[in-house]
Design an enzyme around this catalytic site. Structure first.
Site, PDB file in Angstrom:
ATOM      1  N   GLU A   1      93.039  89.685   8.291  1.00 48.32           N
ATOM      2  CA  GLU A   1      94.353  89.301   8.802  1.00 48.32           C
ATOM      3  C   GLU A   1      94.380  89.260  10.323  1.00 48.32           C
ATOM      4  O   GLU A   1      94.052  90.234  11.006  1.00 48.32           O
ATOM      5  CB  GLU A   1      95.448  90.241   8.288  1.00 48.32           C
TER       6      GLU A   1
ATOM      7  N   GLU B   1      98.743  95.269  17.363  1.00 49.15           N
ATOM      8  CA  GLU B   1      98.276  95.826  16.088  1.00 49.15           C
ATOM      9  C   GLU B   1      96.765  95.749  15.901  1.00 49.15           C
ATOM     10  O   GLU B   1      96.242  96.267  14.919  1.00 49.15           O
ATOM     11  CB  GLU B   1      99.011  95.144  14.920  1.00 49.15           C
TER      12      GLU B   1
ATOM     13  N   GLU C   1     106.458  88.642   3.338  1.00 48.99           N
ATOM     14  CA  GLU C   1     106.438  89.997   3.887  1.00 48.99           C
ATOM     15  C   GLU C   1     107.713  90.222   4.672  1.00 48.99           C
ATOM     16  O   GLU C   1     108.038  89.438   5.571  1.00 48.99           O
ATOM     17  CB  GLU C   1     105.255  90.144   4.855  1.00 48.99           C
TER      18      GLU C   1
ATOM     19  N   ASP D   1      99.400  84.965   9.238  1.00 51.30           N
ATOM     20  CA  ASP D   1     100.731  85.523   9.021  1.00 51.30           C
ATOM     21  C   ASP D   1     101.665  84.883  10.053  1.00 51.30           C
ATOM     22  O   ASP D   1     101.412  84.981  11.264  1.00 51.30           O
ATOM     23  CB  ASP D   1     100.640  87.052   9.203  1.00 51.30           C
ATOM     24  N   THR D   2     102.730  84.249   9.595  1.00 49.79           N
ATOM     25  CA  THR D   2     103.611  83.498  10.511  1.00 49.79           C
ATOM     26  C   THR D   2     104.266  84.410  11.551  1.00 49.79           C
ATOM     27  O   THR D   2     104.504  83.985  12.683  1.00 49.79           O
ATOM     28  CB  THR D   2     104.714  82.756   9.739  1.00 49.79           C
ATOM     29  N   TYR D   3     104.562  85.642  11.174  1.00 50.67           N
ATOM     30  CA  TYR D   3     105.163  86.597  12.125  1.00 50.67           C
ATOM     31  C   TYR D   3     104.243  86.816  13.325  1.00 50.67           C
ATOM     32  O   TYR D   3     104.667  86.763  14.482  1.00 50.67           O
ATOM     33  CB  TYR D   3     105.450  87.917  11.405  1.00 50.67           C
ATOM     34  N   HIS D   4     102.954  87.038  13.059  1.00 43.12           N
ATOM     35  CA  HIS D   4     101.990  87.284  14.135  1.00 43.12           C
ATOM     36  C   HIS D   4     101.667  85.995  14.886  1.00 43.12           C
ATOM     37  O   HIS D   4     101.525  86.007  16.105  1.00 43.12           O
ATOM     38  CB  HIS D   4     100.708  87.899  13.571  1.00 43.12           C
TER      39      HIS D   4
ATOM     40  N   ARG E   1     111.039  89.729  10.957  1.00 41.93           N
ATOM     41  CA  ARG E   1     110.598  90.252   9.666  1.00 41.93           C
ATOM     42  C   ARG E   1     111.745  90.457   8.680  1.00 41.93           C
ATOM     43  O   ARG E   1     111.620  91.224   7.729  1.00 41.93           O
ATOM     44  CB  ARG E   1     109.774  91.553   9.819  1.00 41.93           C
TER      45      ARG E   1
HETATM   46 MN    MN Z   1     101.022  90.311   7.376  1.00 40.37          MN
END
Ligand code: MN
Length: 302
Positions: A147, A153, A241, A180-183, A212
């Site tokens: 990921e 992170e 998520e 992951d679209t958030y990251h 999120r």
């Molecule tokens: Mn994730």
């Protein structure tokens, strides 16, 4: 067709039989194809019970985790790195007992804010250990997803391009990039373009909002993201998520900095996310017939 999944922490903070039942039966009832089960503490998951509940509900499972400073495979302390390798092997073994198809997450380093960049030696060591984890997983038919997360992170994988490079370095058939679209919203210049560049190296996909919370209630361009997934012919899992201080996992919530209450009704959140995801995916697959490539007889040629 993509399996549509949801992270268990949208439902519950732990994994007692009652909690597992809530997450698994709730996900199945809303139409999800799979549930992603966090496995930071390998002693916390009863694999036989989990497998039985999954079979009863007829849905699939994946397993995710982040390493921590005591089992970081980039550590220069050989005991810590060895503990990480042992931990990852155990997680893969337990994932197989559950019947899970993927093990993914921040497994290339600890999931934490580093105070220095990763060294080449640390990244090479991570690749060497991951190669052995992939060999163990391949024998069990499990795919490994690395990921790509934001700079707070991990210091190893912050961009999709770095994810592709690490997969190349690992060199296993069953290792893929996990986006992951958030990251991506924090680190990529253009998330939709990064998905196109990752192409068939993409093996796992997290869909999460900029804060999120509820999909569509933040600042992420999901139209562009789903169109890119459709264009590369992505067929792997798409897993929602979302985290709120309403549901607390003592380890994960603090590592991810979940301090705010963004929702209180997990079932409503998950129902909405399933509808949002399937609707966007359906629309994205209709785009191909409507868009002409440059030079293929479009208006620009006239
Ligand atoms: Mn994730």
């Amino acid at each position: 067709m993509n399996k549509i999944g949801v992270h268990a922490l949208s439902w519950v903070g732990g994994w007692s039989e009652a909690e597992a039942r809530t997450a698994i039966e709730g996900s199945a009832r809303l139409g999800y194809d799979l549930v992603e089960i966090p496995m930071l503490d390998t002693s916390a998951i009863d694999t036989a019970m989990t497998r039985r509940l999954l079979q009863e509900s007829g849905i699939a499972a994946t397993v995710s985790l982040g390493l921590d400073p005591t089992n970081d495979i980039t550590s220069s302390d050989p005991d810590i790195a060895q503990r990480g390798e042992t931990h990852l092997k155990t997680v893969v073994t337990l994932a197989n007992e559950i019947g899970a198809t993927h093990v993914c997450g921040v497994i290339h380093s600890a999931m934490k804010k580093y105070m220095e960049p990763a060294t080449d030696a640390a990244i090479d060591q991570s690749a060497d250990i991951l190669r052995r984890i992939c060999a163990h997983a391949e024998g069990l038919g499990i795919e490994i997803g690395l990921e790509v997360v934001n700079r707070y992170e991990s210091n190893v994988l912050n961009t999709a391009a770095q994810g592709v490079a690490l997969c190349d370095s690992v060199g296993a058939k069953n290792v893929k990039v996990h986006l992951d679209t958030y990251h991506m919203n924090i680190e990529e210049a253009d998330s939709a373009h990064a998905i196109l560049e990752t192409g068939d190296r993409l093996g796992y996909f997290h869909i999460g909002e900029s804060h999120r919370g509820y999909l569509g209630s933040g600042s992420i361009d999901f139209d562009g993201i789903f169109r890119s997934l459709a264009r590369i012919g992505y067929g792997g899992p798409i897993v929602f998520e979302s985290f709120s201080s309403e549901v607390v996992n003592p380890q994960l919530s603090s590592m991810l900095g979940i301090w705010r209450n963004l929702w209180s009704d997990g079932e409503d959140l998950c129902r909405h996310a399933f509808q949002f995801t399937t609707a966007h995916l359906h629309a994205a697959h209709k785009v191909d017939g409507l868009v002409k490539e440059p030079g293929a007889g479009g208006a620009r040629d006239g």
